[in-house]
Design a protein around this motif. Structure first.
Motif, mmCIF file in Angstrom:
data_model
loop_
_atom_site.group_PDB
_atom_site.id
_atom_site.type_symbol
_atom_site.label_atom_id
_atom_site.label_comp_id
_atom_site.label_asym_id
_atom_site.label_seq_id
_atom_site.Cartn_x
_atom_site.Cartn_y
_atom_site.Cartn_z
ATOM 1 N N VAL A 156 2.807 -7.196 4.795
ATOM 2 C CA VAL A 156 3.984 -7.921 4.314
ATOM 3 C C VAL A 156 4.278 -9.172 5.146
ATOM 4 N N MET A 203 0.317 -5.541 -5.732
ATOM 5 C CA MET A 203 0.995 -6.538 -4.948
ATOM 6 C C MET A 203 2.383 -6.737 -5.553
ATOM 7 N N THR A 204 3.360 -6.880 -4.673
ATOM 8 C CA THR A 204 4.726 -7.147 -5.089
ATOM 9 C C THR A 204 5.175 -8.462 -4.471
ATOM 10 N N VAL A 205 5.711 -9.335 -5.292
ATOM 11 C CA VAL A 205 6.293 -10.580 -4.806
ATOM 12 C C VAL A 205 7.763 -10.539 -5.171
ATOM 13 N N THR A 206 8.611 -10.710 -4.175
ATOM 14 C CA THR A 206 10.042 -10.689 -4.444
ATOM 15 C C THR A 206 10.551 -12.106 -4.623
ATOM 16 N N THR A 208 16.168 -8.183 -0.887
ATOM 17 C CA THR A 208 15.203 -7.899 -1.947
ATOM 18 C C THR A 208 13.900 -7.350 -1.376
ATOM 19 N N ILE A 209 13.511 -7.841 -0.217
ATOM 20 C CA ILE A 209 12.285 -7.333 0.420
ATOM 21 C C ILE A 209 12.496 -5.889 0.848
ATOM 22 N N ALA A 257 12.342 -3.633 -2.133
ATOM 23 C CA ALA A 257 10.967 -3.469 -2.616
ATOM 24 C C ALA A 257 10.177 -2.537 -1.698
ATOM 25 N N VAL A 314 1.246 -0.953 3.738
ATOM 26 C CA VAL A 314 1.908 -2.190 3.337
ATOM 27 C C VAL A 314 1.500 -3.318 4.278
ATOM 28 N N CYS A 360 2.917 2.833 -2.199
ATOM 29 C CA CYS A 360 1.621 2.483 -1.607
ATOM 30 C C CYS A 360 1.295 3.373 -0.411
ATOM 31 N N ARG A 414 11.032 1.086 -2.334
ATOM 32 C CA ARG A 414 10.530 1.630 -3.605
ATOM 33 C C ARG A 414 9.018 1.828 -3.610
ATOM 34 N N THR A 415 8.322 1.353 -2.606
ATOM 35 C CA THR A 415 6.865 1.372 -2.662
ATOM 36 C C THR A 415 6.289 2.780 -2.698
#
Length: 187
Positions: free
Chosen positions: A26, A1-4, A11-12, A15, A24, A21, A18-19
């Motif tokens: 989101v 999990m990524t939280v920006t 920023t989202i 992110a 996603v 995964c 760069r994933t």
């Protein structure tokens, strides 16, 4: 999990870009940058599901969440029936850039315009920040003394309560609502 942090479109989008995964899920604002990031993921074969707030013009495969337009209509229905008198309603949201918040505001407006004497008096973007929400609402209440209700679309409940307390002089909690001594209703 990524939280920006902060949860801004830039920023989202970074992110998402760069994933690594396989898929996603989101929660993000509907913005050209986020739509482009979803398109780039789709081009890489990575499916995207939007959660809570949709980005309908993106390449996402699905949206999982409530019908926010109908939620706003429901709020308008109850405000019109619970208010002691008709008048303008203040709306507090994170930002209209979130489809969910914009849909709730549009639903509220659709309901209120059908009610005699009700309207949206102002939309305040509090960015889900307690202090900012309180400050902006206090400024609004100082200018628009005829506000009959507050519809809080997002977070910032403690800021709403503090702003109401500052105006009415009475103790309140974010989960309570009722009439004030001058007949104004705050929800």
């Amino acid at each position: 999990m990524t939280v920006t942090a902060p949860a801004q479109p830039e920023t989202i989008a970074q992110a998402l870009g760069r994933t690594g995964c396989d898929a996603v899920i989101v929660y993000m604002p509907d913005d050209p940058l986020t739509r482009q990031a979803v398109a780039a993921l789709e081009a890489r074969g990575i499916p995207v599901v939007t959660l809570i707030s949709d980005v309908p013009q993106s390449a996402r495969i699905a949206y999982a969440g409530p019908d926010h337009f109908q939620s706003g209509r429901s709020a308008g229905y109850f405000i019109a029936r619970m208010s002691r008198r008709p008048g303008p309603v203040a709306v507090l949201c994170n930002t209209r850039g979130l489809q969910s918040h914009d849909d709730r505001i549009r639903g509220l407006e659709a309901c209120l315009t059908a009610q005699d004497g009700f309207s949206i008096g102002a939309v305040v973007e509090g960015r889900d920040d307690r202090d900012r929400s309180e400050s902006r609402l206090r400024q609004l209440f100082a200018i628009h003394r005829d506000i009959v209700a507050v519809y809080n679309v997002g977070a910032g409940n403690l800021g709403v309560a503090a702003a109401i307390r500052a105006v009415t002089g009475r103790e309140t909690t974010p989960s309570t609502s009722g009439g004030t001594s001058d007949g104004r209703f705050i929800a």
